[in-house]
Design a protein around this motif. Structure first.
Motif, PDB file in Angstrom:
ATOM      1  N   ARG A   1     -19.357   9.550  33.701  1.00 12.05           N
ATOM      2  CA  ARG A   1     -20.362  10.922  34.238  1.00 12.05           C
ATOM      3  C   ARG A   1     -20.792  11.040  33.702  1.00 12.05           C
ATOM      4  O   ARG A   1     -22.543  11.786  34.180  1.00 12.05           O
ATOM      5  CB  ARG A   1     -19.079  12.464  34.652  1.00 12.05           C
ATOM      6  CG  ARG A   1     -18.350  12.288  35.816  1.00 12.05           C
ATOM      7  CD  ARG A   1     -18.299  13.766  35.978  1.00 12.05           C
ATOM      8  NE  ARG A   1     -16.910  13.679  37.082  1.00 12.05           N
ATOM      9  CZ  ARG A   1     -16.899  14.873  37.495  1.00 12.05           C
ATOM     10  NH1 ARG A   1     -16.838  16.114  37.652  1.00 12.05           N
ATOM     11  NH2 ARG A   1     -15.913  14.844  38.947  1.00 12.05           N
ATOM     12  N   ASP A   2     -21.430  10.857  32.114  1.00 15.56           N
ATOM     13  CA  ASP A   2     -22.167  10.511  31.251  1.00 15.56           C
ATOM     14  C   ASP A   2     -23.448   9.317  32.218  1.00 15.56           C
ATOM     15  O   ASP A   2     -24.691   9.832  31.376  1.00 15.56           O
ATOM     16  CB  ASP A   2     -21.719   9.545  29.842  1.00 15.56           C
ATOM     17  CG  ASP A   2     -21.465  10.829  29.570  1.00 15.56           C
ATOM     18  OD1 ASP A   2     -20.949  11.824  29.602  1.00 15.56           O
ATOM     19  OD2 ASP A   2     -20.571  10.858  28.197  1.00 15.56           O
ATOM     20  N   LEU A   3     -23.074   8.859  33.019  1.00 14.17           N
ATOM     21  CA  LEU A   3     -24.131   7.834  33.668  1.00 14.17           C
ATOM     22  C   LEU A   3     -25.242   8.463  34.941  1.00 14.17           C
ATOM     23  O   LEU A   3     -26.430   7.952  34.874  1.00 14.17           O
ATOM     24  CB  LEU A   3     -23.402   6.129  34.507  1.00 14.17           C
ATOM     25  CG  LEU A   3     -22.891   5.662  33.671  1.00 14.17           C
ATOM     26  CD1 LEU A   3     -21.655   4.761  33.888  1.00 14.17           C
ATOM     27  CD2 LEU A   3     -23.445   4.657  32.924  1.00 14.17           C
ATOM     28  N   PHE A   4     -24.724   9.534  34.914  1.00 12.52           N
ATOM     29  CA  PHE A   4     -25.436  10.317  36.556  1.00 12.52           C
ATOM     30  C   PHE A   4     -25.461  11.455  35.345  1.00 12.52           C
ATOM     31  O   PHE A   4     -25.488  12.206  34.106  1.00 12.52           O
ATOM     32  CB  PHE A   4     -24.865  10.239  37.236  1.00 12.52           C
ATOM     33  CG  PHE A   4     -23.979   9.255  38.031  1.00 12.52           C
ATOM     34  CD1 PHE A   4     -25.188   8.713  38.492  1.00 12.52           C
ATOM     35  CD2 PHE A   4     -23.413   8.808  37.837  1.00 12.52           C
ATOM     36  CE1 PHE A   4     -24.824   7.580  39.046  1.00 12.52           C
ATOM     37  CE2 PHE A   4     -22.526   7.458  38.207  1.00 12.52           C
ATOM     38  CZ  PHE A   4     -23.332   6.762  39.426  1.00 12.52           C
ATOM     39  N   HIS A   5     -25.816  13.026  35.939  1.00 13.42           N
ATOM     40  CA  HIS A   5     -26.457  14.014  36.027  1.00 13.42           C
ATOM     41  C   HIS A   5     -25.653  15.514  36.071  1.00 13.42           C
ATOM     42  O   HIS A   5     -25.717  15.805  36.979  1.00 13.42           O
ATOM     43  CB  HIS A   5     -28.224  14.414  35.770  1.00 13.42           C
ATOM     44  CG  HIS A   5     -28.810  13.307  35.288  1.00 13.42           C
ATOM     45  ND1 HIS A   5     -29.495  13.813  33.836  1.00 13.42           N
ATOM     46  CD2 HIS A   5     -29.404  12.257  35.748  1.00 13.42           C
ATOM     47  CE1 HIS A   5     -29.927  12.884  33.633  1.00 13.42           C
ATOM     48  NE2 HIS A   5     -30.551  12.157  34.521  1.00 13.42           N
ATOM     49  N   PHE A   6     -24.272  15.481  35.260  1.00 14.78           N
ATOM     50  CA  PHE A   6     -23.447  16.061  35.726  1.00 14.78           C
ATOM     51  C   PHE A   6     -23.406  17.423  35.033  1.00 14.78           C
ATOM     52  O   PHE A   6     -23.711  16.950  33.294  1.00 14.78           O
ATOM     53  CB  PHE A   6     -22.029  15.120  36.043  1.00 14.78           C
ATOM     54  CG  PHE A   6     -21.770  14.903  36.845  1.00 14.78           C
ATOM     55  CD1 PHE A   6     -20.703  15.168  37.788  1.00 14.78           C
ATOM     56  CD2 PHE A   6     -21.704  13.207  36.664  1.00 14.78           C
ATOM     57  CE1 PHE A   6     -20.928  14.687  38.576  1.00 14.78           C
ATOM     58  CE2 PHE A   6     -21.133  12.336  37.689  1.00 14.78           C
ATOM     59  CZ  PHE A   6     -20.534  13.120  39.128  1.00 14.78           C
TER      60      PHE A   6
ATOM     61  N   ASP B   1     -24.168   7.673  46.691  1.00 17.84           N
ATOM     62  CA  ASP B   1     -22.894   7.862  46.491  1.00 17.84           C
ATOM     63  C   ASP B   1     -21.435   7.104  46.340  1.00 17.84           C
ATOM     64  O   ASP B   1     -20.678   7.393  45.950  1.00 17.84           O
ATOM     65  CB  ASP B   1     -22.993   9.531  46.915  1.00 17.84           C
ATOM     66  CG  ASP B   1     -22.585   9.519  48.220  1.00 17.84           C
ATOM     67  OD1 ASP B   1     -22.538   8.131  49.347  1.00 17.84           O
ATOM     68  OD2 ASP B   1     -21.989  10.002  49.507  1.00 17.84           O
ATOM     69  N   GLN B   2     -22.224   5.848  46.862  1.00 18.94           N
ATOM     70  CA  GLN B   2     -20.892   4.792  47.792  1.00 18.94           C
ATOM     71  C   GLN B   2     -20.658   3.218  46.417  1.00 18.94           C
ATOM     72  O   GLN B   2     -19.804   2.537  46.471  1.00 18.94           O
ATOM     73  CB  GLN B   2     -20.711   4.164  48.793  1.00 18.94           C
ATOM     74  CG  GLN B   2     -20.566   5.525  50.004  1.00 18.94           C
ATOM     75  CD  GLN B   2     -18.880   5.868  50.233  1.00 18.94           C
ATOM     76  OE1 GLN B   2     -17.875   5.069  49.657  1.00 18.94           O
ATOM     77  NE2 GLN B   2     -19.864   7.108  49.320  1.00 18.94           N
ATOM     78  N   HIS B   3     -21.659   4.170  45.467  1.00 21.31           N
ATOM     79  CA  HIS B   3     -22.006   2.768  44.535  1.00 21.31           C
ATOM     80  C   HIS B   3     -20.605   3.201  43.566  1.00 21.31           C
ATOM     81  O   HIS B   3     -20.594   3.873  43.182  1.00 21.31           O
ATOM     82  CB  HIS B   3     -23.190   2.869  43.230  1.00 21.31           C
ATOM     83  CG  HIS B   3     -23.232   2.148  42.290  1.00 21.31           C
ATOM     84  ND1 HIS B   3     -22.878   2.171  40.835  1.00 21.31           N
ATOM     85  CD2 HIS B   3     -24.158   0.918  42.423  1.00 21.31           C
ATOM     86  CE1 HIS B   3     -23.440   1.224  41.048  1.00 21.31           C
ATOM     87  NE2 HIS B   3     -24.642   0.590  41.271  1.00 21.31           N
TER      88      HIS B   3
ATOM     89  N   PHE C   1     -20.963   5.673  40.591  1.00 22.79           N
ATOM     90  CA  PHE C   1     -20.746   7.414  40.770  1.00 22.79           C
ATOM     91  C   PHE C   1     -19.077   7.845  41.888  1.00 22.79           C
ATOM     92  O   PHE C   1     -18.434   8.062  41.228  1.00 22.79           O
ATOM     93  CB  PHE C   1     -21.053   7.366  41.881  1.00 22.79           C
ATOM     94  CG  PHE C   1     -21.837   8.640  42.387  1.00 22.79           C
ATOM     95  CD1 PHE C   1     -22.269   9.727  41.492  1.00 22.79           C
ATOM     96  CD2 PHE C   1     -21.199   9.825  43.175  1.00 22.79           C
ATOM     97  CE1 PHE C   1     -21.889  10.970  41.477  1.00 22.79           C
ATOM     98  CE2 PHE C   1     -21.592  10.904  44.006  1.00 22.79           C
ATOM     99  CZ  PHE C   1     -21.601  11.667  42.814  1.00 22.79           C
ATOM    100  N   ARG C   2     -18.109   6.548  42.012  1.00 25.69           N
ATOM    101  CA  ARG C   2     -16.785   6.935  42.957  1.00 25.69           C
ATOM    102  C   ARG C   2     -16.245   7.029  41.520  1.00 25.69           C
ATOM    103  O   ARG C   2     -15.341   7.566  41.882  1.00 25.69           O
ATOM    104  CB  ARG C   2     -16.207   5.961  43.850  1.00 25.69           C
ATOM    105  CG  ARG C   2     -17.327   5.779  44.787  1.00 25.69           C
ATOM    106  CD  ARG C   2     -16.969   4.135  45.530  1.00 25.69           C
ATOM    107  NE  ARG C   2     -15.972   4.414  46.531  1.00 25.69           N
ATOM    108  CZ  ARG C   2     -15.599   3.994  47.812  1.00 25.69           C
ATOM    109  NH1 ARG C   2     -16.108   2.846  47.761  1.00 25.69           N
ATOM    110  NH2 ARG C   2     -14.197   4.024  47.756  1.00 25.69           N
ATOM    111  N   ALA C   3     -16.391   6.241  40.205  1.00 24.72           N
ATOM    112  CA  ALA C   3     -15.534   5.758  39.547  1.00 24.72           C
ATOM    113  C   ALA C   3     -15.698   6.972  38.831  1.00 24.72           C
ATOM    114  O   ALA C   3     -14.912   7.910  38.229  1.00 24.72           O
ATOM    115  CB  ALA C   3     -15.938   5.015  38.208  1.00 24.72           C
ATOM    116  N   ALA C   4     -17.167   7.747  38.629  1.00 22.11           N
ATOM    117  CA  ALA C   4     -17.807   9.196  38.440  1.00 22.11           C
ATOM    118  C   ALA C   4     -16.502  10.678  38.938  1.00 22.11           C
ATOM    119  O   ALA C   4     -16.182  11.558  38.448  1.00 22.11           O
ATOM    120  CB  ALA C   4     -18.926   9.959  38.047  1.00 22.11           C
TER     121      ALA C   4
END
Length: 535
Positions: free
Chosen positions: A132-137, A114-116, A119-122
Motif C-alpha cells: 500500500r506504500d506505492l499508493f496513498h492509503f 484499479d486493475q493494475h 493496486f490489486r496486490a495492495a
C-alpha cells in the motif's frame, strides 16, 4: 504524396513539427468490430503521409478497463486487445517511420488503473502493508474513520464526488480522478524505477517522443493536508520535487534521442517555464492559446505571452486548437463564447457552424504560421463539429461525475468519417461504432473532401505543404488596423488574419501563398479570413 517537411530533416525535428493526435478508438476500425484499432491506423498511413504531418501522438493504447478512455492503465507493456497487439504496435511505429512520420506515446504517471497488478496486490495485502506504500492509503477522520482524510477536490471540473474511496478494511485511498484511477505515491523509489523502465521499453521499440499526462500533479505533500487554508506550496499541484522526476526522465530520453511534451496547466508563467529548462521537458502544451477566445487583442496577448514564457529557457512554443478533451474548434468558434472553460460546458449551447468553420479555417493558418510546433487533433483537418451524444450513450466519466450536467468529452471523440457512401461513413465495415455518428456525418468524409478544392482537408494539405516558407525564425508584428493580426517571419513570409467587422487591405507582397477563404471583389481580406503572403 506530399514531400517531407523541413521539420522531418532535422535532428531537433520536434522544435517545428506538425504533430497529429490519434485517438485510436475513434480513428479507423480495421477489423470491423466498431472500435478503432492499430490495423485501422496502419491502413490510413498513406492518408497521414499525404496530409504532411511529421509525427503521430497516440492517446494510451495500453491494456485498460477503459473507465476513462484508456487513461486508466492496467499494463504499459501490453497493447489492449481492442486495439491489437504489441507486435502490431511495433509494426505501426516502423511503417510510420518509413514514411518519415515519428511516433509519440502517452504516459499517465499520476495514477494507474484499479486493475493494475500493484493496486490489486495492495488491496489484498491490507492496511499498513508495503504494497500500500506505492499508493496513498490513509485512515479516515471522524470518530470511526468515516470521513475522508482531507478536502481535496476532484480534477474533473464540476465533479461533486470525493477523491477518496473507503475500503471495507477501513482504509481510504486517493484518486484525483475516478475511483478506478488510484494515485501513485511518487515518494516511493519503486514508482520512479517502474516509470523509467516503461520509458525505455517504448523508446527501444522505436518511439521517439512521450506525452506526459497531468504532468504537474504527480508529487503530493507527504502530510496530505487540507487544501483549505493550506500554506504554499500547493499540496498536489506543481510541487518542486517534480523537477527531480523530470530530470531523471530527461536522462533516459537523452539515451535514445527521445523527446517529451508535458500536459502542464499552470497560470504562473515563471513556474511553467521551469518545466522547460534544458535538462527537463522539451516542450509543453499551450493551453492559453487553446482556450483563448476569437478576439484579436486576446489572441495577440496569448501569442506574445507564450513566446515570452518560452524564450528564457530556449524551448519552442506549441500551438493547439483542440484535442480529445476540448470542444471541437468549428463548434467553439461558432458560439457566443468562443473561449474554452471546462466549467462552462453545457447541453444545448447554440452554435453557428458556418461562422465557426470560417473562423476555424482562419485559425488553422494562424496557428500553422507561428514559430514552434503545432498539434492537430484527428478530424480537425476535416472540419468536424462537436457531436451531440444521446445521454444513454455517453461514456465519459466527466459527465457522470458531474451529476449529468456536463455533456462530457465524447462529442469530440466520435469515430471519423472516411468514405461518404460506405457503412458508418467508412469508419468500419460491419460493427456499429462504439460512439454513434450523428446524422450528416458522411458529409465530412475524407474521400469527399479530397475531391473538393475548397474543403477543409484541402486547406490543411496545402497549408502543411506551404508551411516551410515561414522558416524557423522569430515573429515580428506588423502595423495593422484594429481587429487585424499581421506578422512577418524571418524568411519573408507574412500572415494576416482579419477578425474585424470590415475588410482590410493586404500589406505589400509579391505573392499570395494561401488563403483560408476568398478575397472580396476589391482584393481585400474579409472578416474571419486569413492569408499567407510572400513579402
Amino acid at each position: 504524396m506530399a514531400q517531407p517537411s523541413h521539420a522531418r530533416r532535422q535532428a531537433d525535428w520536434w522544435r517545428s513539427a506538425v504533430i497529429y493526435q490519434v485517438y485510436v478508438r475513434s480513428f479507423a476500425d480495421g477489423d470491423g468490430d466498431g472500435t478503432g484499432d492499430l490495423a485501422g491506423v496502419r491502413a490510413r498511413l498513406p492518408y497521414l503521409a499525404e496530409l504532411g504531418v511529421d509525427a503521430l501522438w497516440f492517446n494510451p493504447w495500453y491494456l485498460s478497463p477503459m473507465k476513462d478512455g484508456g487513461y486508466d492503465v492496467a499494463d504499459y507493456r501490453t497493447v489492449d486487445p481492442a486495439f491489437g497487439t504489441l507486435a502490431e504496435a511495433e509494426k505501426l511505429i516502423a511503417e510510420a517511420r518509413e514514411r518519415g512520420i515519428r511516433t509519440i506515446v502517452d504516459i499517465v504517471p499520476n495514477h494507474v488503473s484499479d486493475q493494475h497488478p500493484w493496486f490489486r496486490a495492495a488491496l489484498a495485502a491490507g492496511p499498513g502493508s508495503p504494497e500500500r506504500d506505492l499508493f496513498h492509503f490513509r485512515p479516515g477522520r471522524g470518530q470511526d474513520g468515516e470521513l475522508p482524510p482531507n478536502d481535496w477536490p476532484s480534477q474533473f471540473v464540476g465533479s461533486t464526488e470525493p477523491v477518496w474511496t473507503r475500503l471495507p478494511d477501513g482504509d481510504w485511498y486517493l484518486h484525483l480522478f475516478t475511483p478506478e484511477q488510484p494515485d501513485l505515491n511518487w515518494a516511493h523509489p519503486a514508482v520512479h524505477r517502474e516509470h523509467e523502465d516503461i520509458l525505455r521499453f517504448w523508446f527501444e521499440r522505436g518511439v521517439e517522443g512521450v506525452r506526459i499526462d497531468s504532468a504537474a500533479l504527480l508529487a503530493k505533500d507527504p502530510d496530505l493536508p487540507d487544501l483549505a487554508g493550506a500554506p504554499d506550496p500547493h499540496p498536489f499541484v506543481d510541487r518542486d520535487e517534480l523537477h527531480d522526476v523530470y530530470r531523471s526522465w530527461r536522462a533516459v530520453a537523452d539515451e535514445y534521442g527521445g523527446v517529451f511534451v508535458g500536459e502542464v496547466w499552470l497560470p504562473d508563467a515563471e513556474r511553467f517555464a521551469r518545466y522547460l529548462r534544458p535538462d527537463e521537458l522539451h516542450t509543453a502544451f499551450n493551453f492559453a492559446f487553446l482556450s483563448c477566445p476569437w478576439d484579436a487583442d486576446r489572441l495577440r496577448a496569448a501569442i506574445d505571452s507564450t513566446l515570452a514564457e518560452h524564450a528564457p529557457v530556449g524551448a519552442p512554443a506549441t500551438w493547439v486548437l483542440c484535442n480529445h478533451d476540448i470542444t471541437r474548434t468549428v463548434t467553439r468558434y461558432g458560439r457566443a463564447d468562443t473561449g474554452f472553460d471546462f466549467a462552462a460546458k453545457a447541453f444545448g449551447t447554440p452554435t453557428d457552424l458556418a461562422l465557426g468553420t470560417r473562423r476555424a479555417r482562419a485559425a488553422a493558418l494562424l496557428s500553422l504560421a507561428l514559430p514552434g510546433s503545432v498539434y492537430l487533433y484527428q478530424g480537425e483537418e476535416l472540419g468536424l463539429p462537436e457531436a451531440d451524444i444521446p445521454v444513454d450513450r455517453i461514456e465519459d466519466p466527466m459527465h457522470h461525475r458531474s451529476g449529468g450536467t456536463d455533456p462530457g468529452r465524447d462529442g469530440c471523440r466520435v469515430p471519423l468519417p472516411w468514405s461518404a457512401d460506405a457503412p458508418y461513413a467508412g469508419f468500419g465495415s460491419r460493427g456499429e461504432p462504439w460512439l454513434p455518428q450523428p446524422a450528416g456525418w458522411a458529409e465530412y468524409a475524407a474521400d469527399r473532401q479530397e475531391r473538393d478544392p475548397h474543403s477543409m482537408l484541402t486547406l490543411y494539405r496545402e497549408a502543411l505543404a506551404a508551411r516551410p516558407a515561414f522558416g524557423e525564425g522569430p515573429l515580428t508584428w506588423l502595423p495593422a488596423p484594429e481587429g487585424v493580426l499581421a506578422f512577418a517571419r524571418a524568411d519573408g513570409a507574412l500572415c494576416v488574419v482579419n477578425l474585424a467587422a470590415t475588410p482590410t487591405e493586404l500589406p505589400a507582397h509579391s505573392e499570395l501563398l494561401l488563403s483560408s477563404g476568398p478575397l472580396d471583389e476589391s482584393g481585400r481580406l474579409p472578416q474571419d479570413t486569413a492569408v499567407w503572403l510572400r513579402a
